[in-house]
Design a protein around this motif. Structure first.
Motif, PDB file in Angstrom:
ATOM      1  N   GLY A 156       1.233  34.598 -21.252  1.00 20.17           N
ATOM      2  CA  GLY A 156       2.238  34.173 -22.217  1.00 20.17           C
ATOM      3  C   GLY A 156       2.372  35.170 -23.345  1.00 20.17           C
ATOM      4  N   ALA A 157       1.322  35.945 -23.586  1.00 18.57           N
ATOM      5  CA  ALA A 157       1.345  36.952 -24.642  1.00 18.57           C
ATOM      6  C   ALA A 157       2.414  38.007 -24.385  1.00 18.57           C
ATOM      7  CB  ALA A 157      -0.026  37.612 -24.766  1.00 18.57           C
ATOM      8  N   CYS A 158       2.745  38.245 -23.123  1.00 15.79           N
ATOM      9  CA  CYS A 158       3.784  39.231 -22.808  1.00 15.79           C
ATOM     10  C   CYS A 158       5.143  38.718 -23.282  1.00 15.79           C
ATOM     11  CB  CYS A 158       3.809  39.519 -21.304  1.00 15.79           C
ATOM     12  SG  CYS A 158       4.821  40.943 -20.861  1.00 15.79           S
ATOM     13  N   ILE A 159       5.367  37.414 -23.179  1.00 15.21           N
ATOM     14  CA  ILE A 159       6.622  36.833 -23.669  1.00 15.21           C
ATOM     15  C   ILE A 159       6.698  36.963 -25.188  1.00 15.21           C
ATOM     16  CG2 ILE A 159       8.073  34.772 -23.705  1.00 15.21           C
ATOM     17  CD1 ILE A 159       6.593  33.772 -21.251  1.00 15.21           C
ATOM     18  N   VAL A 160       5.579  36.728 -25.853  1.00 19.39           N
ATOM     19  CA  VAL A 160       5.530  36.871 -27.310  1.00 19.39           C
ATOM     20  C   VAL A 160       5.862  38.309 -27.706  1.00 19.39           C
ATOM     21  CG1 VAL A 160       4.056  36.750 -29.356  1.00 19.39           C
ATOM     22  CG2 VAL A 160       3.860  35.006 -27.572  1.00 19.39           C
ATOM     23  N   ALA A 161       5.347  39.266 -26.955  1.00 16.70           N
ATOM     24  CA  ALA A 161       5.539  40.674 -27.290  1.00 16.70           C
ATOM     25  C   ALA A 161       6.939  41.175 -26.974  1.00 16.70           C
ATOM     26  CB  ALA A 161       4.507  41.527 -26.550  1.00 16.70           C
ATOM     27  N   LEU A 162       7.479  40.780 -25.808  1.00 18.34           N
ATOM     28  CA  LEU A 162       8.710  41.411 -25.314  1.00 18.34           C
ATOM     29  C   LEU A 162       9.877  40.460 -25.129  1.00 18.34           C
ATOM     30  CD1 LEU A 162       7.173  43.779 -22.596  1.00 18.34           C
ATOM     31  CD2 LEU A 162       7.858  44.368 -24.921  1.00 18.34           C
ATOM     32  N   GLY A 163       9.658  39.155 -25.287  1.00 15.73           N
ATOM     33  CA  GLY A 163      10.731  38.225 -24.995  1.00 15.73           C
ATOM     34  C   GLY A 163      10.955  38.116 -23.501  1.00 15.73           C
ATOM     35  N   ARG A 164      12.186  37.770 -23.131  1.00  9.75           N
ATOM     36  CA  ARG A 164      12.471  37.496 -21.718  1.00  9.75           C
ATOM     37  C   ARG A 164      13.451  38.482 -21.082  1.00  9.75           C
ATOM     38  NH1 ARG A 164      10.457  32.655 -19.951  1.00  9.75           N
ATOM     39  NH2 ARG A 164       9.590  31.287 -21.558  1.00  9.75           N
ATOM     40  N   HIS A 165      13.636  39.628 -21.708  1.00 12.51           N
ATOM     41  CA  HIS A 165      14.564  40.619 -21.147  1.00 12.51           C
ATOM     42  C   HIS A 165      13.854  41.643 -20.261  1.00 12.51           C
ATOM     43  CE1 HIS A 165      17.878  38.925 -23.362  1.00 12.51           C
ATOM     44  NE2 HIS A 165      17.165  38.980 -24.470  1.00 12.51           N
ATOM     45  N   PRO A 166      12.878  42.404 -20.769  1.00 11.65           N
ATOM     46  CA  PRO A 166      12.162  43.319 -19.873  1.00 11.65           C
ATOM     47  C   PRO A 166      10.852  42.719 -19.385  1.00 11.65           C
ATOM     48  CG  PRO A 166      11.644  43.892 -22.132  1.00 11.65           C
ATOM     49  CD  PRO A 166      12.505  42.645 -22.191  1.00 11.65           C
ATOM     50  N   SER A 167      10.376  43.223 -18.268  1.00 10.19           N
ATOM     51  CA  SER A 167       9.001  42.952 -17.843  1.00 10.19           C
ATOM     52  C   SER A 167       8.090  43.971 -18.514  1.00 10.19           C
ATOM     53  CB  SER A 167       8.876  43.082 -16.318  1.00 10.19           C
ATOM     54  OG  SER A 167       9.736  42.174 -15.649  1.00 10.19           O
TER      55      SER A 167
END
Length: 497
Positions: free
Chosen positions: A381-392
């Motif tokens: 979930g930390a990746c969503i916090v960092a980058l949102g939902r546009h890039p992987s």
């Protein structure tokens, strides 16, 4: 959907519906101008009477045209010609796809591919429309009683072109777009299924069906728990201990090149349901944890597309499949397990289970002496916090591989953002009782997860894709996206000699 490209003069085009582009301030594209002349300036006159400006994604439908040949026209706004970019163009294509879905025409011709984008060609434009149209028409209906009223009437789309060079490019683009869409739809179907249907066993069965469909080049085998135990995959096996469903390692081997050619290995996290184990997740939105196998589904979808395209490469797909549930036999915080690589792992949080699957799959990948390894996972979930939902999120231990993945993401518009993988992040993974802990501190969770995996990927070029923010959409339009199949297929297309 039947897609085709044809050398056909616009003056003779006969089809129920034509889709044309309009730049901002009502500037018709060249094909739209030619058809406007065919209709004695009717399109221009109607545009002057309407509020349609040609802004990106605007749609203006003309349902009844005089004479014969073309019955209706859909005008789609492309925005300012000098500002047209891939994202803007895709917005226009998405609007066009929606309009085609809602109209009653059974056949249509699209001329949106003539839009001029810097660094893109006719083939790219057409492939994007095929992918986006298939996405617009996709519906998950496997568990619905009646879906007849939702099926669009459109069954045929034609791309008229002016010369033989454009015709060849268009046909190639259609083949690629159709294969990628097929892989994406397969990925969506698997990920959208609930956990009581799509178990590790079910996921393995679908991979085997795909192997039978492409038996000339795709070999699928499934390793059971006894075999995994013999391989020393205690980290992987520890995740399924709390579930009645047995773990499976799905191995998909596509042989499109000579057998001695090093393969590209794709690893997909196949957690068919993730309750978090003893470190149980909160109840809110836990239903979405059926999507935690999206990485595995995307690898299966990518292999499906590769087989459809008959690529002259060797590609291996590894999908460690399991459930993560709490029970009296489940992993406990503080447990220590030994990975296939011989590294001992202290499990401080049982909800950080994806890396336990992937680390053993990475060790297994070593036997292929791979050209490169890419793992794909809804990991943090930390990746969503960092980058949102546009890039992987992207991490890599190899500069050339990282650049190739970034480039494939830009080309396919299934984009990634590269994140750091510095040695300093390894410090937070230290354990007093084992070689490594399965989580770090509260900061940089997506990075420390990648740092953990990097310990098992030192002997080959490796990239890690965290797709937690891109694998599915939430809210009223909840559902799998099929990403990153376009990215992975493009990466492999770029590797074709």
């Amino acid at each position: 959907m039947d897609y085709s490209a044809k050398l056909e003069p616009l003056e003779q085009l006969a089809i129920p519906c034509a889709v044309l582009g309009v730049y901002q301030k009502r500037k018709l594209t060249p094909s739209a101008q030619r058809l406007d002349e065919r209709f004695d300036g009717l399109l221009s006159r109607l545009l002057k009477r309407d509020d349609f400006e040609g802004k990106p994604g605007e749609v203006f439908s003309i349902p009844h045209l005089p004479g014969e040949g073309i019955e209706r026209v859909i005008l789609v706004g492309l925005g300012r010609k000098e500002e047209l970019k891939p994202g803007t163009y895709r917005k226009a294509l998405t609007a066009a796809a929606k309009a085609l879905k809602e109209c009653n025409a059974k056949q249509a011709a699209s001329l949106l591919h003539e839009a001029e984008l810097e660094g893109r060609d006719t083939g790219w434009n057409i492939r994007q429309f095929v992918e986006l149209l298939e996405a617009a028409f996709y519906r998950f209906t496997q568990l619905k009683s009646d879906d007849e009223n939702h099926k669009p009437r459109l069954t045929k789309l034609v791309f008229p072109v002016d010369d033989e060079t454009a015709l060849a490019a268009a046909k190639k683009a259609i083949d690629q777009g159709r294969a990628i869409a097929y892989g994406m739809n397969l990925t969506k179907d698997l990920a959208n299924l609930p956990g009581n249907v799509c178990t590790p066993t079910y996921l393995a069965e679908q991979a085997e069906k795909l192997g039978k469909r492409h038996k000339h080049k795709l070999r699928v085998k499934v390793l059971e728990e006894k075999e995994l135990e013999e391989l020393g995959m205690a980290a992987f096996l520890s995740v399924s201990k709390g579930s009645a469903q047995p773990a499976k390692l799905i191995v998909m081997e596509y042989g499109g090149a000579p057998s001695k050619t090093p393969p590209y290995v794709l690893i997909g996290k196949g957690l068919t349901f993730d309750a978090g184990g003893i470190s149980i997740k909160s109840a809110a939105n836990m239903d979405e944890m059926k999507f935690d196998m999206s990485g595995g589904a995307s690898v299966i979808g990518t292999l499906a597309a590769v087989a459809e395209l008959d690529l002259p490469l060797n590609v291996v797909g590894l999908i460690p499949a399991s459930e993560n549930l709490p029970s009296g036999t489940a992993n406990k915080p503080g447990d220590i397990v030994k990975s296939m690589a011989g590294i001992t792992i202290e499990i401080l949080n049982t909800d950080a289970e994806g890396r336990l699957l992937l680390c053993d799959a990475l060790a297994y990948a070593k036997r292929y002496e791979p050209a490169a390894v890419i793992d794909v996972a809804t990991l943090t979930g930390a990746c969503i916090v960092a980058l949102g939902r546009h890039p992987s999120g992207l991490w890599s231990n190899d500069e050339a591989l990282a650049q190739a993945v970034v480039q494939a993401g830009e080309e396919s518009f299934d984009r990634v953002w590269r994140m750091p993988l510095w040695d300093e992040y390894q410090e937070s993974l230290k354990s007093n009782f084992a070689d490594v802990a399965n989580i770090g501190g509260p900061d940089g969770g997506s990075i420390t997860a990648a740092a953990f995996l990097s310990r098992f990927a030192k002997e080959f070029p490796w990239a890690h894709l965290d797709i937690a923010g891109t694998a599915w959409t939430t809210g009223k339009d909840k559902g799998a996206t099929g990403r990153p199949v376009p990215l992975l297929v493009q990466y492999l297309l770029d590797r074709v000699p």
